[in-house]
Design a protein around this motif. Structure first.
Motif, PDB file in Angstrom:
ATOM      1  N   CYS A  33      -3.571  13.455 -28.790  1.00  0.00           N
ATOM      2  CA  CYS A  33      -4.016  14.524 -27.898  1.00  0.00           C
ATOM      3  C   CYS A  33      -3.253  14.434 -26.582  1.00  0.00           C
ATOM      4  O   CYS A  33      -3.135  13.343 -26.017  1.00  0.00           O
ATOM      5  CB  CYS A  33      -5.519  14.436 -27.644  1.00  0.00           C
ATOM      6  SG  CYS A  33      -6.096  15.816 -26.626  1.00  0.00           S
ATOM      7  N   LEU A  35      -4.187  15.822 -23.792  1.00  0.00           N
ATOM      8  CA  LEU A  35      -5.098  15.870 -22.648  1.00  0.00           C
ATOM      9  C   LEU A  35      -5.698  14.488 -22.399  1.00  0.00           C
ATOM     10  O   LEU A  35      -5.616  13.598 -23.246  1.00  0.00           O
ATOM     11  CB  LEU A  35      -6.216  16.891 -22.885  1.00  0.00           C
ATOM     12  CG  LEU A  35      -5.903  18.342 -22.466  1.00  0.00           C
ATOM     13  CD1 LEU A  35      -4.756  18.921 -23.285  1.00  0.00           C
ATOM     14  CD2 LEU A  35      -7.121  19.240 -22.573  1.00  0.00           C
ATOM     15  N   ASP A  36      -6.316  14.364 -21.248  1.00  0.00           N
ATOM     16  CA  ASP A  36      -6.899  13.075 -20.865  1.00  0.00           C
ATOM     17  C   ASP A  36      -8.257  13.357 -20.206  1.00  0.00           C
ATOM     18  O   ASP A  36      -8.448  13.086 -19.021  1.00  0.00           O
ATOM     19  CB  ASP A  36      -5.923  12.375 -19.899  1.00  0.00           C
ATOM     20  CG  ASP A  36      -6.445  11.010 -19.465  1.00  0.00           C
ATOM     21  OD1 ASP A  36      -7.277  10.431 -20.182  1.00  0.00           O
ATOM     22  OD2 ASP A  36      -6.026  10.536 -18.389  1.00  0.00           O
ATOM     23  N   CYS A  37      -9.165  13.920 -21.002  1.00  0.00           N
ATOM     24  CA  CYS A  37     -10.456  14.339 -20.444  1.00  0.00           C
ATOM     25  C   CYS A  37     -11.284  13.113 -20.049  1.00  0.00           C
ATOM     26  O   CYS A  37     -11.366  12.151 -20.807  1.00  0.00           O
ATOM     27  CB  CYS A  37     -11.238  15.147 -21.468  1.00  0.00           C
ATOM     28  SG  CYS A  37     -10.373  16.624 -22.029  1.00  0.00           S
ATOM     29  N   TRP A  39     -14.300  12.765 -20.175  1.00  0.00           N
ATOM     30  CA  TRP A  39     -15.488  12.624 -21.025  1.00  0.00           C
ATOM     31  C   TRP A  39     -15.121  12.533 -22.502  1.00  0.00           C
ATOM     32  O   TRP A  39     -16.001  12.673 -23.349  1.00  0.00           O
ATOM     33  CB  TRP A  39     -16.372  13.861 -20.832  1.00  0.00           C
ATOM     34  CG  TRP A  39     -15.580  15.124 -20.997  1.00  0.00           C
ATOM     35  CD1 TRP A  39     -15.206  15.711 -22.185  1.00  0.00           C
ATOM     36  CD2 TRP A  39     -15.032  15.925 -19.961  1.00  0.00           C
ATOM     37  NE1 TRP A  39     -14.452  16.838 -21.929  1.00  0.00           N
ATOM     38  CE2 TRP A  39     -14.346  16.997 -20.565  1.00  0.00           C
ATOM     39  CE3 TRP A  39     -15.060  15.856 -18.559  1.00  0.00           C
ATOM     40  CZ2 TRP A  39     -13.675  17.989 -19.838  1.00  0.00           C
ATOM     41  CZ3 TRP A  39     -14.396  16.840 -17.830  1.00  0.00           C
ATOM     42  CH2 TRP A  39     -13.716  17.889 -18.469  1.00  0.00           C
ATOM     43  N   CYS A  40     -13.867  12.291 -22.813  1.00  0.00           N
ATOM     44  CA  CYS A  40     -13.425  12.419 -24.210  1.00  0.00           C
ATOM     45  C   CYS A  40     -14.429  11.793 -25.190  1.00  0.00           C
ATOM     46  O   CYS A  40     -14.748  10.619 -25.109  1.00  0.00           O
ATOM     47  CB  CYS A  40     -12.064  11.768 -24.402  1.00  0.00           C
ATOM     48  SG  CYS A  40     -11.467  11.994 -26.080  1.00  0.00           S
ATOM     49  N   HIS A  41     -14.917  12.632 -26.102  1.00  0.00           N
ATOM     50  CA  HIS A  41     -15.919  12.162 -27.062  1.00  0.00           C
ATOM     51  C   HIS A  41     -15.262  11.568 -28.302  1.00  0.00           C
ATOM     52  O   HIS A  41     -15.932  11.094 -29.205  1.00  0.00           O
ATOM     53  CB  HIS A  41     -16.835  13.329 -27.464  1.00  0.00           C
ATOM     54  CG  HIS A  41     -16.056  14.501 -27.962  1.00  0.00           C
ATOM     55  ND1 HIS A  41     -15.425  15.374 -27.110  1.00  0.00           N
ATOM     56  CD2 HIS A  41     -15.751  14.909 -29.205  1.00  0.00           C
ATOM     57  CE1 HIS A  41     -14.778  16.279 -27.815  1.00  0.00           C
ATOM     58  NE2 HIS A  41     -14.952  16.024 -29.078  1.00  0.00           N
ATOM     59  N   SER A  45      -9.086   9.607 -31.199  1.00  0.00           N
ATOM     60  CA  SER A  45      -8.107  10.662 -31.469  1.00  0.00           C
ATOM     61  C   SER A  45      -6.908  10.600 -30.536  1.00  0.00           C
ATOM     62  O   SER A  45      -5.894  11.238 -30.781  1.00  0.00           O
ATOM     63  CB  SER A  45      -8.768  12.036 -31.286  1.00  0.00           C
ATOM     64  OG  SER A  45      -8.968  12.299 -29.900  1.00  0.00           O
ATOM     65  N   ARG A  46      -7.011   9.854 -29.478  1.00  0.00           N
ATOM     66  CA  ARG A  46      -6.075  10.042 -28.378  1.00  0.00           C
ATOM     67  C   ARG A  46      -4.640   9.605 -28.671  1.00  0.00           C
ATOM     68  O   ARG A  46      -3.695  10.316 -28.388  1.00  0.00           O
ATOM     69  CB  ARG A  46      -6.608   9.300 -27.154  1.00  0.00           C
ATOM     70  CG  ARG A  46      -8.006   9.777 -26.755  1.00  0.00           C
ATOM     71  CD  ARG A  46      -7.946  11.099 -26.077  1.00  0.00           C
ATOM     72  NE  ARG A  46      -7.277  10.959 -24.817  1.00  0.00           N
ATOM     73  CZ  ARG A  46      -7.875  10.530 -23.699  1.00  0.00           C
ATOM     74  NH1 ARG A  46      -9.158  10.276 -23.706  1.00  0.00           N
ATOM     75  NH2 ARG A  46      -7.201  10.410 -22.594  1.00  0.00           N
ATOM     76  N   GLY A 105      -8.536  15.216 -31.516  1.00  0.00           N
ATOM     77  CA  GLY A 105      -7.232  15.366 -30.963  1.00  0.00           C
ATOM     78  C   GLY A 105      -6.782  16.825 -30.829  1.00  0.00           C
ATOM     79  O   GLY A 105      -7.589  17.735 -30.714  1.00  0.00           O
ATOM     80  N   THR A 133      -7.023  22.861 -28.367  1.00  0.00           N
ATOM     81  CA  THR A 133      -7.123  22.949 -26.911  1.00  0.00           C
ATOM     82  C   THR A 133      -6.227  24.069 -26.377  1.00  0.00           C
ATOM     83  O   THR A 133      -6.327  24.434 -25.212  1.00  0.00           O
ATOM     84  CB  THR A 133      -6.630  21.647 -26.246  1.00  0.00           C
ATOM     85  OG1 THR A 133      -5.221  21.500 -26.515  1.00  0.00           O
ATOM     86  CG2 THR A 133      -7.367  20.435 -26.768  1.00  0.00           C
ATOM     87  N   LYS A 156     -12.388  24.444 -21.135  1.00  0.00           N
ATOM     88  CA  LYS A 156     -13.162  23.398 -20.452  1.00  0.00           C
ATOM     89  C   LYS A 156     -13.591  23.847 -19.058  1.00  0.00           C
ATOM     90  O   LYS A 156     -14.764  23.984 -18.788  1.00  0.00           O
ATOM     91  CB  LYS A 156     -12.344  22.111 -20.409  1.00  0.00           C
ATOM     92  CG  LYS A 156     -11.997  21.660 -21.839  1.00  0.00           C
ATOM     93  CD  LYS A 156     -11.112  20.490 -21.889  1.00  0.00           C
ATOM     94  CE  LYS A 156     -10.494  20.280 -23.270  1.00  0.00           C
ATOM     95  NZ  LYS A 156     -11.421  20.349 -24.388  1.00  0.00           N
TER      96      LYS A 156
HETATM   97  S1  SF4 Z   1      -9.652  14.878 -27.861  1.00  0.00           S
HETATM   98 FE1  SF4 Z   1     -10.675  16.591 -26.848  1.00  0.00          FE
HETATM   99  S2  SF4 Z   1     -12.028  15.644 -25.337  1.00  0.00           S
HETATM  100 FE2  SF4 Z   1     -10.535  14.069 -25.964  1.00  0.00          FE
HETATM  101  S3  SF4 Z   1      -8.881  14.222 -24.465  1.00  0.00           S
HETATM  102 FE3  SF4 Z   1      -8.332  15.536 -26.168  1.00  0.00          FE
HETATM  103  S4  SF4 Z   1      -9.090  17.569 -25.596  1.00  0.00           S
HETATM  104 FE4  SF4 Z   1     -10.105  16.078 -24.269  1.00  0.00          FE
END
Ligand code: SF4
Length: 272
Positions: A33, A35-37, A39-41, A45-46, A105, A133, A156
């Motif tokens: 993924c 992104l670097d949220c 709150w990543c649940h 996946s990252r 992800g 995303t 988001k």
């Molecule tokens: S997997 Fe989803 S929540 Fe996690 S960083 Fe990527 S977009 Fe954000």
């Protein structure tokens, strides 16, 4: 190379999924993924590649330790191997109006693999959904538009500064791609994961709903209640839970948010 031999990395394959698009589905989770949220649940996946993590040491009621050791998250598969799993449940897709969902992800990170999977699904007349995303070049996203029956498009935060702060990236590309997807005639449901104190404010949801009003093709917004289950995964990945710990929103809170968005003219589903 034959299209069915294209390889990718997945970290899960969920059968009988009922919240990832219409009907009963198989959801394939592609790893990686951009992104670097906070709150990543889905911390698993990252990383783009398989990773080895240490299981946390847990103790039973007698103080005995268990669950030590390492585990590998993510594995390489061919399109043919994924299809073999998908095809086992065709009878459920047919009976329920379901199909296959590709999630992450961010599945667009593995565009060659994703495109090959979608092509093979279409060859088999399976309904396809991509949960994204929207953070990819338009040239990448464009490749899968004709192969995707439904996009679950995750928004988001509409405020650009907050989006950059809490996800690590600007939302400009995400919003531009959404507009292009609409122009391309894609079927889209927008989803907002409700993160307490971050994305679940009435202001943010109103901003999103008012922004989406200009797209007659988008008439449904799904609000996904917070699920604290992801919090327990953080120690295993050595990651900091920057968003803090939270509880799921109450029924009353969810109902109030539903009404708020409905009043802007959208059909709202809680939970997708
Ligand atoms: S997997 Fe989803 S929540 Fe996690 S960083 Fe990527 S977009 Fe954000």
């Amino acid at each position: 190379m034959e299209i069915t031999q294209v390889k990718g990395i997945i970290f899960d394959l969920k059968k009988y999924a009922v919240h990832d698009g219409p009907g009963i589905r198989t959801t394939v989770f592609l790893k990686g993924c951009p992104l670097d949220c906070w709150w990543c649940h889905n911390p698993e996946s990252r990383e783009r590649h398989p990773q080895t993590v240490r299981r946390p040491v847990l103790q039973d009621a007698n103080g005995r330790s268990f669950q030590e050791g390492e585990e590998t998250i993510g594995w390489e598969v061919t399109v043919a191997e994924v299809l073999r799993e998908i095809e086992k449940d065709v009878i459920f897709y047919d009976r329920s109006g379901g199909g296959v969902t590709f999630s992450g992800g961010e599945p667009l990170l593995q565009i060659d693999f994703l495109e090959a999977l979608l092509q093979e699904c279409k060859t088999r007349d399976l309904h396809t959904t991509v949960d994204t995303t929207g953070y990819a070049s338009w040239e990448t996203l464009e490749r899968i538009v004709p192969l995707t029956d439904l996009f679950l498009y995750d928004l988001k935060l509409l405020d650009g500064k907050l989006h950059r702060k809490y996800t690590g990236v600007s939302n400009r590309l995400i919003l531009q791609n959404l507009e292009k997807l609409v122009q391309a005639g894609a079927k889209i449901i927008v989803r907002v994961a409700l993160i307490p104190g971050f994305t679940d404010s009435p202001e943010n949801l109103l901003q999103i709903a008012r922004y989406l009003k200009k797209f007659p093709a988008i008439r449904r917004i799904d609000l996904l209640p917070y699920n604290p289950i992801g919090e327990a995964k953080y120690p295993k990945f050595g990651m900091e839970l920057r968003a803090g710990k939270h509880k799921m929103q109450s029924e009353e809170q969810l109902e109030a948010l539903r009404q708020l968005v409905e009043q802007e003219g959208f059909a709202v589903r809680i939970g997708g």
